[in-house]
Write a protein that holds these residues in place. Structure first.
Motif, mmCIF file in Angstrom:
data_model
loop_
_atom_site.group_PDB
_atom_site.id
_atom_site.type_symbol
_atom_site.label_atom_id
_atom_site.label_comp_id
_atom_site.label_asym_id
_atom_site.label_seq_id
_atom_site.Cartn_x
_atom_site.Cartn_y
_atom_site.Cartn_z
ATOM 1 N N LYS A 109 15.158 2.267 -0.501
ATOM 2 C CA LYS A 109 13.698 2.216 -0.613
ATOM 3 C C LYS A 109 13.240 0.854 -1.128
ATOM 4 O O LYS A 109 12.247 0.298 -0.640
ATOM 5 C CB LYS A 109 13.221 3.327 -1.544
ATOM 6 C CG LYS A 109 13.428 4.729 -0.985
ATOM 7 C CD LYS A 109 12.970 5.781 -1.977
ATOM 8 C CE LYS A 109 13.162 7.179 -1.407
ATOM 9 N NZ LYS A 109 12.760 8.231 -2.363
ATOM 10 N N VAL A 124 13.582 -1.717 1.713
ATOM 11 C CA VAL A 124 12.495 -1.585 2.694
ATOM 12 C C VAL A 124 11.189 -2.123 2.119
ATOM 13 O O VAL A 124 10.447 -2.854 2.792
ATOM 14 C CB VAL A 124 12.343 -0.104 3.120
ATOM 15 C CG1 VAL A 124 11.101 0.084 3.976
ATOM 16 C CG2 VAL A 124 13.580 0.355 3.875
ATOM 17 N N PHE A 125 10.901 -1.786 0.858
ATOM 18 C CA PHE A 125 9.662 -2.250 0.235
ATOM 19 C C PHE A 125 9.630 -3.770 0.130
ATOM 20 O O PHE A 125 8.622 -4.410 0.470
ATOM 21 C CB PHE A 125 9.525 -1.621 -1.156
ATOM 22 C CG PHE A 125 8.328 -2.095 -1.927
ATOM 23 C CD1 PHE A 125 7.060 -1.634 -1.618
ATOM 24 C CD2 PHE A 125 8.469 -3.027 -2.948
ATOM 25 C CE1 PHE A 125 5.957 -2.086 -2.321
ATOM 26 C CE2 PHE A 125 7.378 -3.479 -3.659
ATOM 27 C CZ PHE A 125 6.108 -3.006 -3.343
ATOM 28 N N THR A 134 11.347 -5.949 1.883
ATOM 29 C CA THR A 134 11.280 -6.540 3.232
ATOM 30 C C THR A 134 9.862 -6.491 3.780
ATOM 31 O O THR A 134 9.354 -7.484 4.323
ATOM 32 C CB THR A 134 12.238 -5.797 4.167
ATOM 33 O OG1 THR A 134 13.572 -5.871 3.643
ATOM 34 C CG2 THR A 134 12.216 -6.413 5.559
ATOM 35 N N LEU A 135 9.214 -5.333 3.656
ATOM 36 C CA LEU A 135 7.848 -5.210 4.170
ATOM 37 C C LEU A 135 6.897 -6.144 3.431
ATOM 38 O O LEU A 135 6.045 -6.794 4.046
ATOM 39 C CB LEU A 135 7.378 -3.763 4.036
ATOM 40 C CG LEU A 135 8.085 -2.734 4.933
ATOM 41 C CD1 LEU A 135 7.557 -1.332 4.667
ATOM 42 C CD2 LEU A 135 7.904 -3.084 6.408
ATOM 43 N N MET A 136 7.036 -6.217 2.108
ATOM 44 C CA MET A 136 6.165 -7.095 1.341
ATOM 45 C C MET A 136 6.398 -8.557 1.700
ATOM 46 O O MET A 136 5.450 -9.330 1.866
ATOM 47 C CB MET A 136 6.394 -6.872 -0.156
ATOM 48 C CG MET A 136 5.888 -5.538 -0.675
ATOM 49 S SD MET A 136 4.100 -5.356 -0.502
ATOM 50 C CE MET A 136 3.524 -6.633 -1.612
ATOM 51 N N CYS A 137 7.667 -8.947 1.829
ATOM 52 C CA CYS A 137 7.966 -10.341 2.186
ATOM 53 C C CYS A 137 7.469 -10.665 3.587
ATOM 54 O O CYS A 137 6.915 -11.746 3.825
ATOM 55 C CB CYS A 137 9.470 -10.596 2.079
ATOM 56 S SG CYS A 137 10.088 -10.640 0.390
ATOM 57 N N CYS A 138 7.682 -9.736 4.521
ATOM 58 C CA CYS A 138 7.204 -9.979 5.894
ATOM 59 C C CYS A 138 5.685 -10.090 5.922
ATOM 60 O O CYS A 138 5.129 -10.967 6.602
ATOM 61 C CB CYS A 138 7.675 -8.856 6.812
ATOM 62 S SG CYS A 138 9.447 -8.876 7.167
ATOM 63 N N GLY A 139 5.005 -9.197 5.210
ATOM 64 C CA GLY A 139 3.546 -9.275 5.171
ATOM 65 C C GLY A 139 3.057 -10.565 4.544
ATOM 66 O O GLY A 139 2.134 -11.216 5.061
ATOM 67 N N ILE A 169 12.607 -14.529 3.064
ATOM 68 C CA ILE A 169 12.806 -13.082 3.081
ATOM 69 C C ILE A 169 14.251 -12.734 2.748
ATOM 70 O O ILE A 169 14.537 -11.829 1.954
ATOM 71 C CB ILE A 169 12.404 -12.502 4.450
ATOM 72 C CG1 ILE A 169 10.888 -12.629 4.653
ATOM 73 C CG2 ILE A 169 12.831 -11.048 4.580
ATOM 74 C CD1 ILE A 169 10.425 -12.256 6.040
#
Length: 422
Positions: A23, A26-27, A29-34, A153
């Motif tokens: 978790k 995933v969190f 990764t999503l935050m870095c990608c955003g 990332i």
């Protein structure tokens, strides 16, 4: 006619997707990608506007020079001037309307920035500057943004994974110690040595404090039980001797019966106390399991049926096995109903009866001393001792209720661990 189609069952996600590490990954990764997409978009937009603005200024300056050359009759380079070939129709129409404008286009298979404006006699005059370097600058910038985002990332994910893994490792250690404590190892402690006194350390300290308090209370209870049992032995021995001197009759029989019950209860309490300390060590030897079951039935003096499907020689402590089976048989006759059957199959012995079955608390939590809900008599120590002796042997003792009615206790021996060779 057919009924409405049933919705397809949702496929369950693998168990590892529920872990904190997954978790967190995933969190992060999503935050870095955003964040990378936001910053990259802002940088791309700003640099693109600046690059295009610079190219547009150059094209308009070039248009001014071409216009001046056209008005003075100076020679104009090929591809520029009035209505040149390659001028985008959109820009041509815009300039014909009396406006000056710019637009990216192609001239001789190369990207250029066109600038156009109105000329005499409803014509359009245009000029172009090279746009290849500007396009290359934007492309290089996009690649740099993409590469730096991937590195950022990856680095953030790696550092986050390391940090989360350290936390989850400490949480797993705390959970493992909690399982050891629930299994009876009251000496187990987490003793979190992390320098940062964070929430995980607080949980670990609370677990250690709870285990120490629980250990102290249980040891006090064990000492009290053992002391009471020891103190009762002496007066009960004297009372038993006095009861033997009573004249024959019903009162003497009742006294002797109660004294024997008290002596049996005292011995059971001492045995429970010894088992609670987990200091008991079995004396192993080879025995035939069916023969042990048959001898236990004879000793119990009960009407119990023995069925032998297969029998093995086992390395075990015969005294403890007979104690376990004797307690199970006695419990089946006392709280169950006939027929009581002992079945030997390999290294497993099953004791069944046709009574009302075990109470719910025993099925979910196991035997508990002095708890006899659903049982008409007894102290609840027989099955407690059986479970403790099974634990001392490293065997498995399970209690279930049969679908057709009645209780079933399944006792399974396991091979003892082999000693390492010298």
């Amino acid at each position: 006619m057919t009924g409405p189609a049933r919705p397809a069952r949702l496929r369950r996600l693998p168990a590892w997707t529920a872990t904190l590490t997954w978790k967190a990954a995933v969190f992060i990764t999503l935050m870095c990608c955003g964040l990378a997409a936001l910053l990259g978009g802002l940088v791309h937009s700003a640099m693109t506007r600046q690059t295009i603005g610079t190219a547009r200024e150059k094209a308009l300056d070039r248009l001014d020079r071409v216009t001046a050359a056209y008005e003075t009759g100076t020679r104009i380079p090929r591809g520029e001037g009035v209505d040149p070939k390659g001028l985008p129709e959109e820009l041509r129409a815009y300039a014909a309307g009396g406006h000056r404008g710019t637009l990216v286009g192609v001239l001789r298979d190369k990207p250029v920035m066109w600038a156009a404006g109105p000329a005499d006699r409803d014509g359009v005059i245009a000029a172009a500057v090279d746009y290849g370097s500007s396009a290359k600058t934007i492309a290089d910038l996009d690649r740099a943004i993409l590469g730096s985002s991937v590195l950022a990332i990856g680095g953030t994910l790696l550092m986050g994974a390391i940090g989360v893994t350290r936390i989850t490792r400490r949480l797993h250690q705390t959970a493992q110690v909690a399982r050891r404590i629930s299994g009876g190892d009251l000496d187990a402690r987490v003793e979190d040595s992390a320098r940062a006194r964070d929430e995980v350390a607080a949980v670990s300290d609370a677990l250690d404090t709870m285990a120490a308090s629980l250990q102290h209370k249980l040891e006090a209870e064990r000492r009290f039980t053992a002391d009471v049992a020891h103190e009762l032995r002496t007066p009960l021995t004297g009372l038993n001797a006095a009861a033997e001197l009573l004249p024959p009759g019903r009162p003497a029989e009742l006294v002797r019966d109660r004294v024997q019950a008290m002596r049996a209860l005292t011995e059971d309490l001492l045995e429970v106390s010894r088992l609670d300390t987990r200091s008991e060590r079995p004396e192993l030897d080879s025995y035939d399991l069916a023969a042990l079951a048959a001898r236990t039935i004879r000793t119990s003096g009960t009407d119990t049926l023995l069925r032998v499907l297969s029998s093995h020689l086992v390395e075990t402590d015969h005294r403890r096995v007979e104690r376990i089976l004797g307690n199970l048989i006695t419990n089946a006759h006392k709280h169950g109903a006939a027929p009581v059957t002992v079945t030997v199959e390999g290294i497993t012995v099953t004791v069944t009866d046709a009574g009302p079955g075990y109470p719910e608390y025993l099925l979910t939590s196991g035997p508990q001393r002095f708890r006899t809900e659903g049982m008409n008599k007894g102290h609840g120590l027989g099955l407690t001792i059986a479970a403790g002796q099974a634990r001392a042997l490293g065997a498995t003792l399970t209690f279930t209720n049969r679908p057709e009615g009645g209780a079933q206790a399944r006792f399974t021996l396991h091979p003892p661990p082999r000693s390492p060779r010298a």
